[in-house]
Motif scaffolding. Structure first.
Motif, PDB file in Angstrom:
ATOM      1  N   GLU A 153       0.833  -1.210   0.000  1.00  0.00           N
ATOM      2  CA  GLU A 153       0.000   0.000   0.000  1.00  0.00           C
ATOM      3  C   GLU A 153       0.864   1.255   0.000  1.00  0.00           C
ATOM      4  OE1 GLU A 153      -3.709   2.012   2.513  1.00  0.00           O
ATOM      5  OE2 GLU A 153      -2.482   0.431   3.419  1.00  0.00           O
ATOM      6  N   ASP A 156       2.381   1.684  -3.493  1.00  0.00           N
ATOM      7  CA  ASP A 156       1.373   2.142  -4.453  1.00  0.00           C
ATOM      8  C   ASP A 156       1.048   3.615  -4.257  1.00  0.00           C
ATOM      9  OD1 ASP A 156       1.238  -0.395  -5.502  1.00  0.00           O
ATOM     10  OD2 ASP A 156      -0.574  -0.969  -4.413  1.00  0.00           O
ATOM     11  N   ASP A 157       1.018   4.051  -3.012  1.00  0.00           N
ATOM     12  CA  ASP A 157       0.634   5.427  -2.696  1.00  0.00           C
ATOM     13  C   ASP A 157       1.800   6.403  -2.886  1.00  0.00           C
ATOM     14  OD1 ASP A 157      -0.827   7.601  -1.769  1.00  0.00           O
ATOM     15  OD2 ASP A 157      -0.374   7.195   0.330  1.00  0.00           O
TER      16      ASP A 157
END
Length: 490
Positions: A153, A156-157
């Motif tokens: 996560e 991805d961010d």
């Protein structure tokens, strides 16, 4: 222009300023934790100094120290240019030879130097104070900000739009594959020798990242090595500083400084090797904001095999020592001549134009060819810029926000540096386009490529890169337009 680029001028996309998901406040607890880390590392440095002295290592004009949130080495006195600042006997260097002879680490001897050194470090950490290298191994403690240790996560961010994300994801797949193989062949069959509390994927990744941040390549010995003191010296992104190497005459790892160094000043050991911001973040968990002129992005390009002139173009490239798939570094203030030559060649459709291709000089093939190459490069830059989803203002606000986490800040630094390179490349393309936007014809100053200019002007107005607008232009670049045959960068 530089100031405008840093503030995102020309990027019409505006978003609400916010820190990425996962942001948490830097409260008193965080500051206290950082203070404890500094104190712990200071003790580790003192212990390492004493350990080396006990084993007869000559006193060096450098000492390990906590510098700007990381380990480094500073001069203990003024040093003159050409003076040797480091001399560590070869028996203290950990190499593939030591890995092969190690009871536990030898399991990785067929997996390359870095994996072998990572397993060596993991094994010595598992031994704790019983390790003969305990004072040295202790200096590897601490958390790294390398994205190799981030969650999916977070990657991805925080790495959205960055080419660094693809590199990180690829390296993680390889690490996980390597660990799985080691686990099946060595760890699981012998749990007493390789207890899972030490030999697990997360510990293996942390050890690999620690080795990646500290390992040194010794040209004369043609190997990677972990060397006390030497591997703590900062290797800056711009390659400045002396070269660390193995000396056959002295049978030691040595370093000579190319410039004068003041007492208390940090020692640098770049050896002339430049690294991009993405490479620095992966390897060290830091981004060098000062490496403005030497930072770069890789620009991948290839010929399309469906091109009717493919075999001729392939031969031309091979004669120049290039392949049909090539990557070139693009800097903030310059576009490599060979990249432009490759792209010009890729768009040629008339065999007689082959004689106009030069990899030694910045030479145009024709006005039309130059238009096409530059416009496709501009479209590629716009596409890359649009993938980030936010402009430079947003990144600077995150960087300067006291509530941003260390990961938020280092990711913002990465995006800022990458976008600077893209903005600089776009500026360079505009300068090349300016003198050929208008060419004389029998009807006066009329441009025979007005359709391309119109597209260029519209592209300049766009806040991002609407995919539908560029589909027709980029289809040739992606090799979808078989009639055109050739392809500049993807």
């Amino acid at each position: 222009d530089r100031l405008d680029a840093e503030n995102g001028r020309g990027m019409a996309m505006h978003v609400r300023i916010h820190a990425p998901r996962g942001t948490r406040k830097r409260g008193a607890a965080t500051r206290a934790a950082r203070s404890n880390v500094v104190k712990t590392r200071a003790k580790s440095c003192d212990r390492l100094d004493a350990w080396l002295a006990e084993r007869g290592v000559p006193k060096q004009p450098v000492k390990p120290e906590h510098v700007d949130g990381r380990l480094g080495c500073v001069a203990t006195r003024d040093v003159m240019p050409g003076e040797q600042v480091l001399c560590v006997p070869q028996e203290f260097a950990i190499t593939a030879v030591d890995v092969a002879e190690h009871p536990e680490a030898s399991a990785a001897k067929e997996h390359g130097d870095l994996v072998g050194l990572a397993l060596w470090l993991l094994a010595e950490q598992a031994r704790g104070e019983s390790s003969e290298y305990a004072p040295y191994v202790e200096t590897f403690a601490g958390e790294s900000l390398s994205p190799l240790l981030w969650t999916q996560e977070e990657r991805d961010d925080l790495l959205k739009g960055s080419p660094t994300k693809e590199v990180v994801d690829g390296q993680l797949r390889e690490l996980e594959k390597t660990f799985e193989q080691l686990q099946q062949e060595h760890f699981e069959p012998d749990p007493d020798k390789y207890p899972s509390r030490h030999y697990n994927l997360e510990s293996f990744k942390r050890a690999f990242v620690a080795v990646l941040s500290r390992t040194i390549y010794l040209p004369s010995a043609d190997c990677f090595a972990l060397v006390p003191l030497a591997d703590m010296i900062k290797k800056p992104a711009d390659g400045s500083g002396g070269l660390i190497d193995f000396s056959i005459e002295e049978d030691a790892v040595v370093m000579t400084t190319p410039r004068s160094i003041l007492d208390g000043e940090e020692i640098l050991a770049g050896g002339g090797i430049e690294r991009s911001s993405g490479e620095m973040l992966i390897a060290t968990g830091h981004v060098d904001a000062d490496a403005y002129d030497t930072d770069y992005l890789n620009w991948d390009t290839e010929l399309v095999q469906a091109d009717k002139l493919y075999s001729f173009k392939k031969q031309i490239l091979e004669d120049k020592g290039l392949s049909t798939k090539q990557s070139f570094p693009v800097y903030v203030d310059r576009i490599p001549r060979q990249l432009l030559s490759f792209l010009r060649l890729s768009r040629v459709q008339d065999p007689s134009d082959f004689f106009k291709i030069s990899f030694e000089e910045d030479q145009k093939v024709s006005e039309a060819n130059e238009y096409e190459v530059l416009m496709l490069m501009m479209a590629e830059c716009q596409e890359r810029m649009g993938k980030y989803g936010a402009d430079l203002d947003n990144d600077f606000q995150i960087k300067n926000n006291p509530e941003s986490t260390p990961k938020d800040v280092v990711a913002a630094d990465l995006r800022i540096n990458e976008k600077r390179v893209l903005r600089g490349t776009m500026d360079g393309i505009r300068r090349r386009l300016a003198p050929i936007r208008k060419v004389p014809t029998k009807k006066g100053m009329q441009d025979p490529n007005q359709d391309i200019i119109d597209m260029f002007n519209e592209l300049e107005k766009l806040p991002g890169k609407p995919k539908e607008f560029l589909t027709s232009l980029l289809s040739r670049d992606k090799g979808k337009d078989k009639s055109r045959g050739s392809s500049p960068p993807r």
